[in-house]
Design a protein around this motif. Structure first.
Motif, PDB file in Angstrom:
ATOM      1  N   CYS A  16       0.839  -1.199   0.000  1.00 25.16           N
ATOM      2  CA  CYS A  16       0.000   0.000   0.000  1.00 25.16           C
ATOM      3  C   CYS A  16       0.877   1.254   0.000  1.00 25.16           C
ATOM      4  N   MET A  17       2.114   1.104   0.471  1.00 26.28           N
ATOM      5  CA  MET A  17       3.009   2.256   0.590  1.00 26.28           C
ATOM      6  C   MET A  17       4.141   2.250  -0.424  1.00 26.28           C
ATOM      7  N   ILE A  18       4.597   1.065  -0.823  1.00 24.87           N
ATOM      8  CA  ILE A  18       5.688   0.961  -1.784  1.00 24.87           C
ATOM      9  C   ILE A  18       5.230   0.052  -2.927  1.00 24.87           C
ATOM     10  N   PRO A  19       5.860   0.155  -4.104  1.00 20.82           N
ATOM     11  CA  PRO A  19       5.390  -0.640  -5.254  1.00 20.82           C
ATOM     12  C   PRO A  19       5.456  -2.155  -5.058  1.00 20.82           C
ATOM     13  N   LYS A  20       6.576  -2.673  -4.602  1.00 16.19           N
ATOM     14  CA  LYS A  20       6.746  -4.127  -4.432  1.00 16.19           C
ATOM     15  C   LYS A  20       7.426  -4.422  -3.117  1.00 16.19           C
ATOM     16  N   CYS A  21       7.011  -5.512  -2.503  1.00 16.94           N
ATOM     17  CA  CYS A  21       7.652  -5.961  -1.258  1.00 16.94           C
ATOM     18  C   CYS A  21       7.899  -7.461  -1.369  1.00 16.94           C
ATOM     19  N   LYS A  22       8.961  -7.823  -2.049  1.00 19.59           N
ATOM     20  CA  LYS A  22       9.324  -9.225  -2.221  1.00 19.59           C
ATOM     21  C   LYS A  22      10.395  -9.639  -1.228  1.00 19.59           C
ATOM     22  N   ALA A  23      10.543  -8.901  -0.152  1.00 23.88           N
ATOM     23  CA  ALA A  23      11.570  -9.199   0.848  1.00 23.88           C
ATOM     24  C   ALA A  23      11.174 -10.444   1.638  1.00 23.88           C
ATOM     25  N   GLY A  24      12.164 -11.115   2.145  1.00 25.27           N
ATOM     26  CA  GLY A  24      11.908 -12.282   2.980  1.00 25.27           C
ATOM     27  C   GLY A  24      11.943 -13.578   2.195  1.00 25.27           C
ATOM     28  N   PHE A  25      11.866 -14.678   2.925  1.00 17.99           N
ATOM     29  CA  PHE A  25      12.017 -15.983   2.305  1.00 17.99           C
ATOM     30  C   PHE A  25      10.742 -16.814   2.351  1.00 17.99           C
ATOM     31  N   MET A  26      10.065 -16.809   3.461  1.00 18.68           N
ATOM     32  CA  MET A  26       8.996 -17.773   3.691  1.00 18.68           C
ATOM     33  C   MET A  26       7.653 -17.287   3.119  1.00 18.68           C
ATOM     34  N   GLU A  27       7.507 -17.369   1.795  1.00 15.79           N
ATOM     35  CA  GLU A  27       6.241 -17.037   1.164  1.00 15.79           C
ATOM     36  C   GLU A  27       5.377 -18.293   1.087  1.00 15.79           C
ATOM     37  N   ARG A  28       4.208 -18.169   0.522  1.00 15.75           N
ATOM     38  CA  ARG A  28       3.251 -19.281   0.500  1.00 15.75           C
ATOM     39  C   ARG A  28       3.798 -20.550  -0.153  1.00 15.75           C
ATOM     40  N   PRO A  29       4.451 -20.484  -1.311  1.00 15.57           N
ATOM     41  CA  PRO A  29       4.964 -21.739  -1.906  1.00 15.57           C
ATOM     42  C   PRO A  29       5.970 -22.462  -1.009  1.00 15.57           C
ATOM     43  N   GLU A  30       6.848 -21.703  -0.366  1.00 13.59           N
ATOM     44  CA  GLU A  30       7.831 -22.334   0.515  1.00 13.59           C
ATOM     45  C   GLU A  30       7.151 -22.999   1.708  1.00 13.59           C
ATOM     46  N   ARG A  31       6.137 -22.337   2.258  1.00 12.69           N
ATOM     47  CA  ARG A  31       5.417 -22.934   3.385  1.00 12.69           C
ATOM     48  C   ARG A  31       4.709 -24.211   2.968  1.00 12.69           C
ATOM     49  N   MET A  32       4.110 -24.203   1.778  1.00  8.02           N
ATOM     50  CA  MET A  32       3.404 -25.397   1.300  1.00  8.02           C
ATOM     51  C   MET A  32       4.368 -26.553   1.066  1.00  8.02           C
ATOM     52  N   VAL A  33       5.526 -26.266   0.482  1.00  3.97           N
ATOM     53  CA  VAL A  33       6.517 -27.319   0.247  1.00  3.97           C
ATOM     54  C   VAL A  33       6.971 -27.923   1.568  1.00  3.97           C
ATOM     55  N   LEU A  34       7.229 -27.078   2.557  1.00  7.20           N
ATOM     56  CA  LEU A  34       7.642 -27.594   3.863  1.00  7.20           C
ATOM     57  C   LEU A  34       6.549 -28.437   4.509  1.00  7.20           C
ATOM     58  N   LEU A  35       5.303 -28.007   4.392  1.00  5.45           N
ATOM     59  CA  LEU A  35       4.198 -28.794   4.953  1.00  5.45           C
ATOM     60  C   LEU A  35       4.075 -30.150   4.262  1.00  5.45           C
ATOM     61  N   ILE A  36       4.252 -30.179   2.948  1.00  3.81           N
ATOM     62  CA  ILE A  36       4.186 -31.443   2.208  1.00  3.81           C
ATOM     63  C   ILE A  36       5.328 -32.367   2.645  1.00  3.81           C
ATOM     64  N   ILE A  37       6.526 -31.800   2.768  1.00  3.89           N
ATOM     65  CA  ILE A  37       7.667 -32.609   3.214  1.00  3.89           C
ATOM     66  C   ILE A  37       7.421 -33.164   4.611  1.00  3.89           C
ATOM     67  N   GLY A  38       6.917 -32.323   5.501  1.00  2.08           N
ATOM     68  CA  GLY A  38       6.622 -32.775   6.854  1.00  2.08           C
ATOM     69  C   GLY A  38       5.574 -33.868   6.886  1.00  2.08           C
ATOM     70  N   ALA A  39       4.565 -33.758   6.025  1.00  2.00           N
ATOM     71  CA  ALA A  39       3.518 -34.779   5.979  1.00  2.00           C
ATOM     72  C   ALA A  39       4.034 -36.082   5.377  1.00  2.00           C
TER      73      ALA A  39
END
Length: 89
Positions: A16-39
């Motif tokens: 809402c304040m800046i054009p893009k915020c792609k900072a950080g690592f743990m986005e939705r795809p990474e969380r889903m992959v980890l959940l699948i691996i854990g399962a």
């Protein structure tokens, strides 16, 4: 769970304040992959701990990234306000 939700929320608020915020690592795809691996390997507890820690680190990283990106904008706004002629009666 809260950290996982906050990852998406901080990105939405930041964009809402800046054009893009792609900072950080743990986005939705990474969380889903980890959940699948854990399962698949029956290791949900360690995976959930990893998600909890890295998701919260991502939230803090996005907050700092957004703050750093908005500082020049704030300085420019303050400079523009201080240079406006004052309207005297």
């Amino acid at each position: 769970m809260t950290g996982s939700v906050m990852v998406s929320y901080t990105r939405a608020r930041a964009e809402c304040m800046i054009p893009k915020c792609k900072a950080g690592f743990m986005e939705r795809p990474e969380r889903m992959v980890l959940l699948i691996i854990g399962a698949l390997f029956n290791r949900m507890a360690p995976v959930l701990w990893v998600i909890a820690v890295i998701a919260n680190i991502t939230v803090v990283h996005r907050m700092l990234f957004t703050w750093r990106q908005t500082q020049p904008l704030e300085r420019n706004r303050q400079t523009a306000v201080s240079h406006q002629p004052s309207a005297v009666g």
